[in-house]
Design an enzyme around this catalytic site. Sequence first.
Site, PDB file in Angstrom:
ATOM      1  N   ASP A 174      17.581  54.672  75.885  1.00 45.21           N
ATOM      2  CA  ASP A 174      16.998  53.464  75.298  1.00 45.21           C
ATOM      3  C   ASP A 174      16.569  52.470  76.371  1.00 45.21           C
ATOM      4  O   ASP A 174      15.683  51.652  76.151  1.00 45.21           O
ATOM      5  CB  ASP A 174      18.049  52.787  74.412  1.00 45.21           C
ATOM      6  CG  ASP A 174      17.774  53.056  72.949  1.00 45.21           C
ATOM      7  OD1 ASP A 174      17.026  54.004  72.662  1.00 45.21           O
ATOM      8  OD2 ASP A 174      18.312  52.323  72.110  1.00 45.21           O
ATOM      9  N   LEU A 205      12.796  45.533  63.758  1.00 44.19           N
ATOM     10  CA  LEU A 205      13.671  44.636  63.002  1.00 44.19           C
ATOM     11  C   LEU A 205      14.630  45.448  62.143  1.00 44.19           C
ATOM     12  O   LEU A 205      14.497  45.529  60.919  1.00 44.19           O
ATOM     13  CB  LEU A 205      12.835  43.692  62.122  1.00 44.19           C
ATOM     14  CG  LEU A 205      11.645  42.988  62.784  1.00 44.19           C
ATOM     15  CD1 LEU A 205      10.911  42.104  61.773  1.00 44.19           C
ATOM     16  CD2 LEU A 205      12.107  42.137  63.967  1.00 44.19           C
ATOM     17  N   GLU A 237       9.629  47.354  58.374  1.00 43.01           N
ATOM     18  CA  GLU A 237       8.897  48.304  57.541  1.00 43.01           C
ATOM     19  C   GLU A 237       8.945  47.929  56.062  1.00 43.01           C
ATOM     20  O   GLU A 237       8.034  48.250  55.306  1.00 43.01           O
ATOM     21  CB  GLU A 237       9.500  49.713  57.703  1.00 43.01           C
ATOM     22  CG  GLU A 237       9.219  50.330  59.049  1.00 43.01           C
ATOM     23  CD  GLU A 237      10.004  51.623  59.270  1.00 43.01           C
ATOM     24  OE1 GLU A 237      10.292  52.335  58.300  1.00 43.01           O
ATOM     25  OE2 GLU A 237      10.349  51.894  60.439  1.00 43.01           O
ATOM     26  N   ASN A 238      10.048  47.279  55.678  1.00 43.91           N
ATOM     27  CA  ASN A 238      10.289  47.133  54.236  1.00 43.91           C
ATOM     28  C   ASN A 238      10.162  45.729  53.664  1.00 43.91           C
ATOM     29  O   ASN A 238      10.091  45.577  52.453  1.00 43.91           O
ATOM     30  CB  ASN A 238      11.698  47.652  53.900  1.00 43.91           C
ATOM     31  CG  ASN A 238      11.835  49.128  54.206  1.00 43.91           C
ATOM     32  OD1 ASN A 238      11.117  49.939  53.627  1.00 43.91           O
ATOM     33  ND2 ASN A 238      12.711  49.476  55.130  1.00 43.91           N
TER      34      ASN A 238
HETATM   35  P1  AMP Z   1      17.598  50.088  60.300  1.00 44.63           P
HETATM   36  O1  AMP Z   1      18.539  49.796  61.439  1.00 44.63           O
HETATM   37  O2  AMP Z   1      16.204  50.346  60.739  1.00 44.63           O
HETATM   38  O3  AMP Z   1      18.104  51.138  59.352  1.00 44.63           O
HETATM   39  O4  AMP Z   1      17.499  48.736  59.429  1.00 44.63           O
HETATM   40  C1  AMP Z   1      18.570  48.210  58.714  1.00 44.63           C
HETATM   41  C2  AMP Z   1      18.288  46.753  58.411  1.00 44.63           C
HETATM   42  O5  AMP Z   1      17.027  46.642  57.726  1.00 44.63           O
HETATM   43  C3  AMP Z   1      19.326  46.105  57.485  1.00 44.63           C
HETATM   44  O6  AMP Z   1      19.675  44.823  57.951  1.00 44.63           O
HETATM   45  C4  AMP Z   1      18.597  45.974  56.190  1.00 44.63           C
HETATM   46  O7  AMP Z   1      18.978  44.894  55.447  1.00 44.63           O
HETATM   47  C5  AMP Z   1      17.168  45.775  56.624  1.00 44.63           C
HETATM   48  N1  AMP Z   1      16.278  46.136  55.531  1.00 44.63           N
HETATM   49  C6  AMP Z   1      16.072  47.353  55.009  1.00 44.63           C
HETATM   50  N2  AMP Z   1      15.250  47.258  53.927  1.00 44.63           N
HETATM   51  C7  AMP Z   1      14.933  45.943  53.788  1.00 44.63           C
HETATM   52  C8  AMP Z   1      14.143  45.182  52.873  1.00 44.63           C
HETATM   53  N3  AMP Z   1      13.511  45.763  51.842  1.00 44.63           N
HETATM   54  N4  AMP Z   1      14.075  43.849  53.038  1.00 44.63           N
HETATM   55  C9  AMP Z   1      14.704  43.235  54.052  1.00 44.63           C
HETATM   56  N5  AMP Z   1      15.463  43.880  54.949  1.00 44.63           N
HETATM   57  C10 AMP Z   1      15.586  45.234  54.824  1.00 44.63           C
END
Ligand code: AMP
Length: 393
Positions: free
Chosen positions: A123, A184, A309-310
């Site tokens: 990383d 994020l 992404e979400n």
């Molecule tokens: P990751 O490490 O990429 O799996 O991301 C996890 C983080 O993404 C967690 O803090 C989740 O709350 C956030 N997350 C996933 N989906 C959403 C969403 N629809 N809205 C806001 N945050 C999200």
Amino acid sequence: MSPRGLIARIGEEGSYSEYRVGDKKAVEERLILCQKVAFDVMVDNLMNSELAVIESAEAITAIGHRAVHGGDVFVDSVVIDEIVMKQLYACVRFAPLHNPCNIAGIEECMRRFPGVPNVAVFDTAFHQSVPREAYIYALPYDLYSKHGIRKYGFHGTSCRYVSRVAADVLNRPLEDLAMVSCHLGNGVTLDAVKGGEAVDTSIGFVTFCGVPMGTRSGDFDPAIIFHLVKEQGRSLEEVERLCYEKSGFLGVSGISNDMREVEQRAGAGDDRCALAVDIFVYHIRKTIGTHAAAMNGLDALVFTAGSGENSTEIRSRVCAGLGVLGVKIDERLNEMVRNGHPNISAASAFVTTLVVPTDEERMIALDTVRLVNHGGQVPPPIASLALTYPERV
Ligand code: AMP
């Protein structure tokens, strides 16, 4: 979609394994006490389960590993040998949560699959191009030269992947582009990427600084640490836990480390949750501004990982404050990302804003193939399969 798996909550209550092949999925809640047991479960899923995709151990010709911290020795991924292992051990002091798990996985692979080459994808490697004025802190120089105290950066594998996919989507050479990638997820990293190389990054020496995260504080005045120890009599261990585990969205909201829940509660009127979202958005926006300044320009802004992404709302609110840089998104396109539209820019924008699903595993696999099959010489194609917006496991 290639097979994907996840083993979560290792050593905790509610541990489980999840494994998908195409649209078939196996989820099993079971006690997974440690990395070694997790490894058994993974091998079982891959080779012995109903959804097995590998016939026998002999079919495995190389194994790629995410390695979080390689110090400032590695500028690229490497085939693991004794020297690499020594360096991974030496970097445990910098990444005490991550490197021991990486090492356990590598050693287990070496034991089970003797003779199969293992590749470490660091990383930290992507950030070795950051110039020294950006990575050396204005502390006594000895701390850097003798003790390795400097900015290292994390999530480099994700950033490297999405910046290459973004160039492909834009149909422009990576070498010509200045981008900010916003990873994020549970961890948050914003990278300034110019000509395909990192020129600055938001996280520094350890993983709790930069933009606030689920439970990690992000940047704050370090004098607060002295104050907590000297004036409030807290131990250093307590303060360290406070920075890593009790801060960020959780610390501000008092409710959750999960941005989904924090956003939802903010929408329902919870003021501290609203504040946590405001702080998050503000710091992302500010960091994009400083990164644009570090590159003396900005062609593309790329959102990736969990909230990137979400979350339509996070993207919308971050971009709303960046008109001064030429960022402008089309809210209708921002809503449609899930349907496979990576470009969410408004027609009048000077900067292209993209949403690119990250895929660190694919990057690790591609590096592994490159190093094992091609001796590091031939970079394989990267973007063709990238924009499928898989459901995240
Ligand atoms: P990751 O490490 O990429 O799996 O991301 C996890 C983080 O993404 C967690 O803090 C989740 O709350 C956030 N997350 C996933 N989906 C959403 C969403 N629809 N809205 C806001 N945050 C999200």
